[in-house]
Motif scaffolding. Sequence first.
Motif, mmCIF file in Angstrom:
data_model
loop_
_atom_site.group_PDB
_atom_site.id
_atom_site.type_symbol
_atom_site.label_atom_id
_atom_site.label_comp_id
_atom_site.label_asym_id
_atom_site.label_seq_id
_atom_site.Cartn_x
_atom_site.Cartn_y
_atom_site.Cartn_z
ATOM 1 N N LEU A 267 0.815 -1.212 0.000
ATOM 2 C CA LEU A 267 0.000 0.000 0.000
ATOM 3 C C LEU A 267 0.849 1.263 0.000
ATOM 4 O O LEU A 267 1.983 1.266 0.461
ATOM 5 C CB LEU A 267 -0.891 0.019 1.254
ATOM 6 C CG LEU A 267 -1.906 -1.097 1.423
ATOM 7 C CD1 LEU A 267 -2.563 -0.997 2.796
ATOM 8 C CD2 LEU A 267 -2.961 -1.048 0.324
ATOM 9 N N ARG A 268 0.263 2.336 -0.512
ATOM 10 C CA ARG A 268 0.895 3.647 -0.378
ATOM 11 C C ARG A 268 -0.165 4.713 -0.129
ATOM 12 O O ARG A 268 -1.294 4.629 -0.638
ATOM 13 C CB ARG A 268 1.726 4.003 -1.615
ATOM 14 C CG ARG A 268 0.930 4.370 -2.868
ATOM 15 C CD ARG A 268 1.868 4.733 -4.011
ATOM 16 N NE ARG A 268 1.153 5.016 -5.246
ATOM 17 C CZ ARG A 268 0.800 6.234 -5.660
ATOM 18 N NH1 ARG A 268 1.124 7.296 -4.929
ATOM 19 N NH2 ARG A 268 0.157 6.408 -6.798
ATOM 20 N N LEU A 269 0.209 5.690 0.681
ATOM 21 C CA LEU A 269 -0.631 6.846 0.927
ATOM 22 C C LEU A 269 -0.258 7.886 -0.121
ATOM 23 O O LEU A 269 0.900 8.278 -0.231
ATOM 24 C CB LEU A 269 -0.363 7.382 2.339
ATOM 25 C CG LEU A 269 -1.185 8.580 2.825
ATOM 26 C CD1 LEU A 269 -2.672 8.252 2.870
ATOM 27 C CD2 LEU A 269 -0.699 9.017 4.202
ATOM 28 N N VAL A 270 -1.218 8.305 -0.924
ATOM 29 C CA VAL A 270 -0.943 9.197 -2.054
ATOM 30 C C VAL A 270 -0.567 10.589 -1.528
ATOM 31 O O VAL A 270 -1.407 11.299 -0.950
ATOM 32 C CB VAL A 270 -2.154 9.280 -2.996
ATOM 33 C CG1 VAL A 270 -1.836 10.200 -4.177
ATOM 34 C CG2 VAL A 270 -2.542 7.890 -3.493
ATOM 35 N N SER A 271 0.665 10.966 -1.726
ATOM 36 C CA SER A 271 1.184 12.205 -1.143
ATOM 37 C C SER A 271 0.623 13.472 -1.788
ATOM 38 O O SER A 271 0.480 14.496 -1.137
ATOM 39 C CB SER A 271 2.713 12.233 -1.234
ATOM 40 O OG SER A 271 3.138 12.149 -2.588
ATOM 41 N N GLY A 272 0.291 13.406 -3.076
ATOM 42 C CA GLY A 272 -0.190 14.606 -3.762
ATOM 43 C C GLY A 272 -1.683 14.819 -3.681
ATOM 44 O O GLY A 272 -2.213 15.785 -4.250
ATOM 45 N N TYR A 273 -2.376 13.939 -2.971
ATOM 46 C CA TYR A 273 -3.832 14.043 -2.895
ATOM 47 C C TYR A 273 -4.253 15.234 -2.046
ATOM 48 O O TYR A 273 -3.728 15.460 -0.953
ATOM 49 C CB TYR A 273 -4.421 12.755 -2.304
ATOM 50 C CG TYR A 273 -5.920 12.783 -2.196
ATOM 51 C CD1 TYR A 273 -6.716 12.532 -3.304
ATOM 52 C CD2 TYR A 273 -6.539 13.100 -0.994
ATOM 53 C CE1 TYR A 273 -8.101 12.586 -3.215
ATOM 54 C CE2 TYR A 273 -7.917 13.151 -0.889
ATOM 55 C CZ TYR A 273 -8.693 12.898 -2.004
ATOM 56 O OH TYR A 273 -10.057 12.959 -1.919
ATOM 57 N N GLN A 274 -5.236 16.001 -2.534
ATOM 58 C CA GLN A 274 -5.770 17.160 -1.820
ATOM 59 C C GLN A 274 -7.176 16.829 -1.304
ATOM 60 O O GLN A 274 -8.080 16.564 -2.086
ATOM 61 C CB GLN A 274 -5.837 18.380 -2.739
ATOM 62 C CG GLN A 274 -4.486 18.835 -3.267
ATOM 63 C CD GLN A 274 -3.556 19.259 -2.149
ATOM 64 O OE1 GLN A 274 -3.936 20.026 -1.263
ATOM 65 N NE2 GLN A 274 -2.325 18.758 -2.174
#
Length: 254
Positions: free
Chosen positions: A202-209
């Motif tokens: 899994l990854r937490l999407v860093s660019g998500y607003q």
Amino acid sequence: MFQFAKRFAGVFATGLLLAGAPALSVAATTYEIGATATGVPFTFLDVKSNSIQGLLVDAITATGKAAGFDVKIEQTTFSSLIPSLTTKKIDIISAAMLKTPAREQVVDFSDTVYSYGEGLIVRADDKGQYTSMDDLKGEVVGAQVGTAFVDALNKKGIFKEVRTYDSVADIMRDVALGRIKAGFGDHPILAYQLQHNPNPQLRLVSGYQPSVKGQVCFVVRKGDTATLEQLNAGIRKIKADGTLMQIVKKWQVE
């Protein structure tokens, strides 16, 4: 005359005893606090102590100390928090529950304790650059039942399916297994869990607003102004003396 003097002496002696007696202490009010076991680091079940712990447990305990009341933490599933409050099974909700206009119609919110928005998780091998909910149009997505994120996703009306889950852990499982394209949840909770329990799938999407930005508050029954005033007085004190900031730092959610 003798009988009168005797009665007077008895009354005088009784008065002395009462005057010298210690004042009766008034027991502090104890409020039943609804919290969930799946909202680490805000509220979660600590297996070592078999008790609910977390940032919001510390915050309500500190607020109670500042405002002069005691707390008893009760494990409650997230979707049952408001029903348990309105039916008087609990007195206050202290959980990662965002303040929304819909909720304000049925319950009252205290001053803000903490603010945040939603986070987005996808499979680690998904290289998509997702910056908003709209970027996942036509996909199967998931969120925790009873959260403001479910309402926001359904309101969009652009997804193939919006699945609901009892916990963030369940969402993470289905994202990792490819059963859903992406999962939405409280950003601090997602970040904390992935930081302390890394999952290479899994990854937490860093660019998500985030599109659902809100305030976490304590929650009371509609019209319970007395309890609300106590809470707000306590919150003001723990903000002013730095206690709340120390709690936030302790749980690493700044």
